[in-house]
Design a protein around this motif. Structure first.
Motif, PDB file in Angstrom:
ATOM      1  N   ASP A   1      -3.956  -5.406  -0.022  1.00  0.00           N
ATOM      2  CA  ASP A   1      -4.453  -4.902   1.258  1.00  0.00           C
ATOM      3  C   ASP A   1      -3.437  -3.938   1.850  1.00  0.00           C
ATOM      4  O   ASP A   1      -2.265  -3.954   1.501  1.00  0.00           O
ATOM      5  N   PHE A   2      -3.933  -3.079   2.735  1.00  0.00           N
ATOM      6  CA  PHE A   2      -3.061  -2.193   3.492  1.00  0.00           C
ATOM      7  C   PHE A   2      -2.621  -2.903   4.757  1.00  0.00           C
ATOM      8  O   PHE A   2      -3.421  -3.571   5.423  1.00  0.00           O
ATOM      9  N   ASP A   3      -1.356  -2.778   5.108  1.00  0.00           N
ATOM     10  CA  ASP A   3      -0.843  -3.280   6.382  1.00  0.00           C
ATOM     11  C   ASP A   3      -0.665  -2.073   7.297  1.00  0.00           C
ATOM     12  O   ASP A   3       0.220  -1.239   7.058  1.00  0.00           O
ATOM     13  N   ILE A   4      -1.505  -1.979   8.317  1.00  0.00           N
ATOM     14  CA  ILE A   4      -1.436  -0.854   9.239  1.00  0.00           C
ATOM     15  C   ILE A   4      -0.986  -1.372  10.601  1.00  0.00           C
ATOM     16  O   ILE A   4      -1.651  -2.201  11.211  1.00  0.00           O
ATOM     17  N   ASP A   5       0.161  -0.884  11.047  1.00  0.00           N
ATOM     18  CA  ASP A   5       0.718  -1.303  12.330  1.00  0.00           C
ATOM     19  C   ASP A   5       0.356  -0.302  13.424  1.00  0.00           C
ATOM     20  O   ASP A   5       0.449   0.912  13.221  1.00  0.00           O
TER      21      ASP A   5
ATOM     22  N   ASP B   1      -5.612  -5.346   7.163  1.00  0.00           N
ATOM     23  CA  ASP B   1      -4.606  -5.856   8.089  1.00  0.00           C
ATOM     24  C   ASP B   1      -4.323  -4.828   9.177  1.00  0.00           C
ATOM     25  O   ASP B   1      -3.656  -3.814   8.929  1.00  0.00           O
ATOM     26  N   ILE B   2      -4.849  -5.060  10.358  1.00  0.00           N
ATOM     27  CA  ILE B   2      -4.590  -4.210  11.520  1.00  0.00           C
ATOM     28  C   ILE B   2      -3.601  -4.971  12.392  1.00  0.00           C
ATOM     29  O   ILE B   2      -3.972  -5.874  13.151  1.00  0.00           O
ATOM     30  N   LEU B   3      -2.339  -4.626  12.262  1.00  0.00           N
ATOM     31  CA  LEU B   3      -1.262  -5.401  12.879  1.00  0.00           C
ATOM     32  C   LEU B   3      -0.676  -4.655  14.070  1.00  0.00           C
ATOM     33  O   LEU B   3      -1.050  -3.516  14.357  1.00  0.00           O
ATOM     34  N   SER B   4       0.238  -5.293  14.751  1.00  0.00           N
ATOM     35  CA  SER B   4       0.873  -4.632  15.895  1.00  0.00           C
ATOM     36  C   SER B   4       2.351  -4.960  15.928  1.00  0.00           C
ATOM     37  O   SER B   4       2.787  -5.985  15.407  1.00  0.00           O
TER      38      SER B   4
ATOM     39  N   GLY C   1       0.811  -1.213   0.000  1.00  0.00           N
ATOM     40  CA  GLY C   1       0.000   0.000   0.000  1.00  0.00           C
ATOM     41  C   GLY C   1       0.842   1.259   0.000  1.00  0.00           C
ATOM     42  O   GLY C   1       0.382   2.328  -0.419  1.00  0.00           O
ATOM     43  N   ALA C   2       2.092   1.154   0.477  1.00  0.00           N
ATOM     44  CA  ALA C   2       2.985   2.315   0.477  1.00  0.00           C
ATOM     45  C   ALA C   2       3.442   2.682  -0.931  1.00  0.00           C
ATOM     46  O   ALA C   2       4.115   3.701  -1.114  1.00  0.00           O
ATOM     47  N   ASN C   3       3.092   1.871  -1.934  1.00  0.00           N
ATOM     48  CA  ASN C   3       3.372   2.228  -3.330  1.00  0.00           C
ATOM     49  C   ASN C   3       2.358   3.236  -3.860  1.00  0.00           C
ATOM     50  O   ASN C   3       2.511   3.729  -4.980  1.00  0.00           O
TER      51      ASN C   3
END
Length: 980
Positions: free
Chosen positions: A345-349, A481-484, A309-311
């Motif tokens: 998908d977006f990976d959001i940490d 993706d709601i990651l930690s 997603g950062a692209n």
């Protein structure tokens, strides 16, 4: 007429893989099957998809069991019926209720009860299943009354005899008992394998009406109304048109903040991306993600948007990510393009303790009926399977251990028990074992999610779907993706501590200024990065030193080439060499130089594959990304993949590329693509690394306190305390009048938290600070005991760790006092006193504390000494002939050093022998690294925390020294005075 078929997703019961089931049915001419796995619908959607391709009529349901006893089987008439079954199971799972003996009234689902289990009048949708072994009981019944309610019930659980034996092993594992002690009711019948319809007719000969009734029941069932595609929530606003308008408005506003309103390059790129987002119907997906970010910011949460997603420049402008795709020449097509077959998908940490609130927000915002956490299916895999099999066979632990050691396989081949275990292992390896929860995926569906799955309630107490990301992807549900990660916790808490302790507000998102900060880049090049996200491990610190990394782009590359695949392929070494010798780089073609000059001709990122396919071979960007995914093993059709390869060569030839050069370009691409790492991922990691480095550089004490309070990172806790002391902070032992639950900082004074005291009860960890706030500081030992109602054992822990030094008495005196006060009882008297009674005073001998004794107690209760160092505790005063800072002046020389063990990494070589990499500190607190080859060190060289004497040869690689250890032993420490 197979109304009751179990796949391997009837966990630890069924043995049949879905593909095997469908293929066997096709071979036997079976045209319809009802998949009814036990208490789950994990495989139902995948079964429908696969059966349709094979031309088999797929029907679905659920078999409901209480423990090992069959209650009833539910068969869906249509998708609404499957929803009813899923809703019924979900309700009982989420509420932790026992399934009832009788099923509810389903409007669109049939219920089949086992023969003999019915003692009530059957409703219209209810039937009784007659197994072949039940037929001889029918003569006792009045057929006129019940004949139309009886159906042939032939169950399927396994493929053949050897899989029946596997079934028995699975049941023993499930019941955690010996194979010979499995309850008979827990095991299926020996006949439950898939058979030709002719054999089914023979089994029910004379009772054909049972087959006819079953056939009629199935004729009323269908899954044709299941249509898969884009199943996500379709809109964020009230319509897709308004979604598109809102997305464009928000993006342009963000562009003004990120690039300025007059940046035409950004505007053109945004317009091109938005066109694809609208074409691919992804507006709602972007807006839901933006909404999550908006909510989290309103709560003061800090996030990192990473992954492909950062692209996206649109994502950058929406604040989803802090990676600038234009500055890094990132391709949007790596994230989303018209030819992408699987959803991105977006990976959001988020910080580890904030993620669940974000997930809960999604569930609340879009409704619990429409959302669920993504599940995952863990499988039986690796040598742990052998251990499970050995346990149910009743083998002793020593024998099981020998069977799980791959180096003993050749010896064990002559052992019949080992061969027996390996035969079962071959069948079991890779089978589904248990349902679990995905690392962070959340699904938001347009329709109620129970159309597609029942829901579990794992420990997180949030509804979780019963299938994994691959099943979600197959039917068209795109995950969020709601990651930690703990690194974000470090950053967030450090910013808050700086505000509290220094009165300064830090804009941690001002990343552009961090990237050009000389002090930060100097620290990066020196690999002074303990506590910093992704760049603190020994391997990463060595790489940073080898590259003399002092800028963002080099760190981005380092974050990619450190990955195992790239490093083991030799590309990491090539990159380091060419980094220092750029004039020696030979480019295959001018286009390769133009596109790969930044990485010295070495393909480092997944985006490099796209670049080369696009600029050298002339493929369009969408095809280039599809080819990149295919070479990473994410493309299912081999024929389609070959067509893309052919297209690559044809396109290159069409634009005049030399055939031999193209062959070599392709060889390099194909050898690299499987190891590649996304540049967007690396860039996201590098941004967070710079944020950590900024805090460590300018606010080192607050940063290290935050690291400790978020449970550290790569290393043991003592190393972060050591790093904190290096900043000039005064680190105090826990104190009942100054310590909170966590580590606290006031100016340069740092108090260790009560939570770090081993053995201290959680109740007291919370009570002591709370009582101090409510009723003031503790005055003395008596006051502390009375106000906390603490017992002798817990009190002794606090005394020994020094937490009651506020009394001015030694530990020995305090222990004596506590025994006198409590009168030998473990707990103090709880009777309330009308007046405070002054304790009698006794004249005692002088009982001084000894620093060595204190250090031993700290080692026992904190895990590390604070009063002394481990070097101070050694019996010997010898500290080594050479210090870490001088190693480069001793290359190729054998040296003797004393090092404090930090960590180790074990590597298994191709010959299955082990070698080790160690990391140590010298007496001055400087790091040095070691290599331990097999044959030169003991079988188990490391003996835990402590100091070691090392003899070895100094070697150097790209300016970074290490020791090849020849001799190695742990040094003894002084005897504990209390035991002397």
């Amino acid at each position: 007429m197979y109304l009751n078929v179990h796949s391997s997703y009837s966990l630890r019961y069924g043995t049949i893989d879905l593909d095997v089931l469908i293929e066997e049915a096709r071979k036997l001419g079976i045209s319809e099957i009802v998949l009814t796995d036990i208490n789950n619908s994990s495989a139902s959607m995948d079964f429908i998809l696969k059966a349709r391709v094979a031309g088999i009529r797929a029907l679905v349901g659920i078999e409901f069991r209480k423990e090992d006893r069959l209650l009833y089987i539910g068969i869906a008439r249509n998708r609404k019926g499957m929803k009813e079954l899923n809703d019924f199971l979900t309700y009982h799972q989420l509420c932790d209720l026992v399934l009832p003996e009788r099923a509810p009234v389903f409007e669109q689902a049939y219920v089949i009860y086992p023969f003999k289990a019915v003692s009530f009048m059957l409703a219209e949708h209810e039937y009784v299943g007659v197994r072949p072994q039940d037929i001889n009981q029918l003569f006792r019944l009045d057929m006129a009354l019940i004949q139309r309610k009886l159906v042939a019930l032939y169950s399927v659980t396994f493929q053949d005899k050897k899989h029946y034996r596997l079934h028995q092993y699975l049941r023993a594992i499930d019941q955690n008992t010996l194979l010979t002690k499995v309850n008979e009711i827990a095991i299926c019948q020996e006949t439950e394998s898939l058979r030709p319809l002719e054999e089914l007719q023979r089994l029910y000969s004379g009772y054909e009406y049972l087959l006819d009734n079953a056939h009629q029941l199935l004729a009323n069932c269908s899954t044709d109304d299941y249509h898969f595609g884009r199943l996500n929530k379709q809109t964020f606003t009230d319509s897709k048109a308004n979604d598109a308008i809102l997305l464009e408005k928000l993006t342009l506003a963000g562009m003004h903040d990120r690039y300025g309103s007059g940046n035409m390059q950004a505007k053109q790129k945004i317009e091109a991306e938005l066109a694809v987002v609208k074409q691919m119907d992804f507006c709602a997906y972007f807006l839901i993600t933006w909404d999550v970010i908006n909510y989290s910011r309103s709560r003061g949460f800090y996030h990192v948007g990473r992954g492909s997603g950062a692209n996206s420049t649109v994502a950058y402008c929406l604040g989803i990510t802090d990676v600038d795709p234009i500055a890094l020449d990132l391709y949007f097509e790596r994230f989303l393009n018209s030819k992408r077959s699987s959803p991105p998908d977006f990976d959001i940490d988020y910080s580890w303790h904030q993620r669940e609130e974000i997930q809960a927000y999604l569930l609340k915002r879009y409704g619990i009926a429409y959302t669920g956490l993504l599940g995952t299916i863990s499988t039986f895999k690796g040598r742990s399977v052998i251990r499970e099999i050995g346990k149910v066979l009743g083998l002793p632990k020593s024998e099981i251990d020998s069977f799980t050691d791959p180096t003993q396989d050749a010896v064990n081949q002559d052992n019949p028990t080992f061969r027996k275990i390996m035969a079962v292992y071959e069948l079991m390896d890779g089978m589904p074992n248990q349902r679990s929860i995905h690392a962070g995926g959340v699904l938001v569906s347009e329709e109620p999610i129970t159309f597609y799955t029942a829901l579990d309630l794992p420990p997180k107490a949030m509804p979780t779907v019963q299938w994994d990301m691959y099943a979600a992807e197959a039917i068209g549900l795109d995950k969020f993706d709601i990651l930690s990660q703990r690194g974000i916790g470090h950053i967030k808490e450090a910013v808050e501590l700086i505000r509290q302790n220094k009165g300064k507000s830090v804009d941690i998102h001002a990343v552009k200024s961090f990237l050009i900060d000389e002090q930060i880049n100097r620290r990066l090049g020196a690999s002074d990065s303990i506590g910093c996200f992704y760049i603190e491990s020994p391997a990463m610190r060595q790489l940073l030193q080898k590259l003399q990394c002092r800028d963002y782009l080099t760190l981005v590359a380092a974050s990619s080439i450190i990955r195992p695949g790239v490093a083991s392929s030799g590309m990491m070494r090539n990159y380091i060499y060419y980094f220092h010798h750029p004039d020696e780089v030979i480019y295959l073609h001018p286009v390769m130089k133009e596109q790969l000059k930044e990485t010295y001709g070495v393909m480092v990122y997944q985006e490099d594959v796209i670049k080369v396919c696009y600029h050298y071979a002339g493929l369009d960007l969408a095809d280039a990304d599809v080819l990149r995914r295919a070479m990473s093993g994410k493309y299912r059709s081999r024929d389609a993949f070959q067509k893309l390869i052919d297209k690559f060569f044809l396109s290159a030839k069409t634009i005049g590329r030399d055939e031999a050069t193209t062959e070599e370009v392709w060889r390099q691409i194909s050898s690299f693509a499987g190891y590649s790492f996304s540049k967007a991922h690396s860039a996201s990691f590098a941004i967070e690394s710079y944020q950590s480095l900024y805090l460590k550089t300018y606010f080192p004490q607050e940063f290290m306190v935050a690291v400790l309070n978020n449970y550290g990172g790569f290393y043991a806790r003592w190393l972060y305390v050591h790093e904190l002391k290096k900043t000039g902070a005064t680190v105090h032992l826990p104190c009942v009048n100054n310590s909170e639950e966590k580590v606290t900082i006031n100016g340069r004074d740092v108090y260790l938290g009560l939570i770090g005291i081993q053995g201290l009860n959680e109740d007291f960890i919370k009570l002591i600070p709370c009582e101090r706030v409510t009723n003031g500081p503790f005055q003395d030992l008596t006051d502390f005991i009375r106000r906390t109602d603490i017992g002798l054992e817990q009190l002794a822990i606090l005394i020994k760790v020094g937490a009651l030094r506020i009394t001015g008495r030694t530990k020995k005196e305090l222990l004596w006092d506590s025994h006198l006060y409590m009168g030998g009882s473990v707990k103090p008297k709880r009777d309330k006193e009308l007046f405070a009674i002054v304790n009698k005073q006794y004249t005692m001998p002088v009982l001084p504390d000894e620093r060595l004794e204190d250090a031993y107690q700290e080692l026992d209760l904190l895990g590390y000494p604070l009063t002394l160092t481990m070097f101070d505790m050694l019996k010997t005063s010898y500290r080594g002939d050479v210090m870490a800072k001088d190693l480069l002046t001793h290359v190729d020389q054998t040296v003797k050093m004393v090092g404090l063990y930090v960590c180790e990494k074990t590597v298994r070589m191709k010959n299955q022998k082990k070698m080790w990499f160690g990391t140590f500190l010298d007496v001055h607190g400087n790091f040095f690294d070691t290599t331990h080859f097999p044959g030169r060190t003991p079988i188990y060289p490391f003996r835990g925390h402590g100091c070691y004497l090392l003899l070895g040869k100094v070697v150097e690689d790209f300016g970074v020294p290490s020791i090849e250890v020849e001799k190695f032993a742990k040094l003894p420490i002084q005897d504990n005075p209390i035991l002397g």
